[in-house]
Scaffold this motif. Sequence first.
Motif, PDB file in Angstrom:
ATOM      1  N   GLU A 195       0.961  -1.291   0.011  1.00 53.79           N
ATOM      2  CA  GLU A 195      -0.137  -0.033   0.121  1.00 53.79           C
ATOM      3  C   GLU A 195       0.683   1.061   0.179  1.00 53.79           C
ATOM      4  O   GLU A 195       1.842   1.221   0.514  1.00 53.79           O
ATOM      5  N   ASN A 196       0.342   2.256  -0.570  1.00 53.77           N
ATOM      6  CA  ASN A 196       0.926   3.771  -0.584  1.00 53.77           C
ATOM      7  C   ASN A 196       0.527   4.366   0.672  1.00 53.77           C
ATOM      8  O   ASN A 196      -0.659   4.103   1.081  1.00 53.77           O
TER       9      ASN A 196
ATOM     10  N   ALA B 291       5.813   4.984  -1.196  1.00 56.92           N
ATOM     11  CA  ALA B 291       5.005   4.039  -2.293  1.00 56.92           C
ATOM     12  C   ALA B 291       5.462   2.691  -2.050  1.00 56.92           C
ATOM     13  O   ALA B 291       6.559   2.409  -1.617  1.00 56.92           O
ATOM     14  N   ALA B 292       4.430   1.916  -2.504  1.00 57.44           N
ATOM     15  CA  ALA B 292       4.737   0.337  -2.426  1.00 57.44           C
ATOM     16  C   ALA B 292       5.245  -0.087  -1.191  1.00 57.44           C
ATOM     17  O   ALA B 292       6.409  -0.759  -1.120  1.00 57.44           O
ATOM     18  N   SER B 293       4.621   0.126   0.018  1.00 59.92           N
ATOM     19  CA  SER B 293       5.325  -0.101   1.295  1.00 59.92           C
ATOM     20  C   SER B 293       5.657  -1.602   1.495  1.00 59.92           C
ATOM     21  O   SER B 293       5.208  -2.664   0.926  1.00 59.92           O
TER      22      SER B 293
ATOM     23  N   ARG C 158      11.742   5.265  -3.425  1.00 62.37           N
ATOM     24  CA  ARG C 158       9.904   5.152  -3.263  1.00 62.37           C
ATOM     25  C   ARG C 158       9.475   6.085  -2.401  1.00 62.37           C
ATOM     26  O   ARG C 158       8.363   6.276  -2.034  1.00 62.37           O
TER      27      ARG C 158
ATOM     28  N   TYR D   5       5.770  10.704   1.561  1.00 59.66           N
ATOM     29  CA  TYR D   5       4.919   9.789   0.895  1.00 59.66           C
ATOM     30  C   TYR D   5       5.511   8.474   0.489  1.00 59.66           C
ATOM     31  O   TYR D   5       6.865   8.776   0.121  1.00 59.66           O
TER      32      TYR D   5
END
Lengths: 114, 112
Positions: free
Chosen positions: A17-18, A78-80, A61, A76
Amino acid sequence: KQEVTQIPAALSVPEGENLVLNCSFTDSAIYNLQWFRQDPGKGLTSLLLIQSSQREQTSGRLNASLDKSSGRSTLYIAASQPGDSVTYLCAVLNSGAGSYQLTFGKGTKLSVIP
Amino acid sequence: SAVISQKPSRDICQRGTSLTIQCQVDSQVTMMFWYRQQPGQSLTLIATANQGSEATYESGFVIDKFPISRPNLTFSTLTVSNMSPEDSSIYLCSGRLNTEAFFGQGTRLTVV
């Protein structure tokens, strides 16, 4: 006196999840803002540094934004990933009383669930 | 950037004793600082380590309790003196290069 607030204090998200972490500060007369990560019981690792004249910085990310006039910054992610599960600290550097004071927020503890 | 080596990484000490923490920077940073992070809290600045002169302490911190040395631009020590359980914290060394801050790995101190 500068005050830095980070919301939320803790956050749990599923892997992939972002997400967005928030940081606000009361005195907009800053030189820069830094985001750090802190592994449990360890020191701080600098993630991103945004100068007061900049609006955002990106590294992999991570993307950090700065709105100095409103006293806000966001980080922010991204793509945790599970490896992102640490505490994130926001700190602002402003000139005060002759020495450059770095003021920290209390951090956001992130948990990324595999 | 700057790399800061801090040691020890952790220690368990008896009350009434003292511990000296060392910090070595790989470049000539303009400023060096020592912070304390109590459990569940954010970082609190203890003092600014000044090269060749007495450190500048923040309100609530005194030289007798936290003597600091900085003999050159790349090395500093913090001593936690006459320790009590209330001194159990993470202690962090920081250096500033231009306006960017870098930190050591921290020293996790437990006083029993």
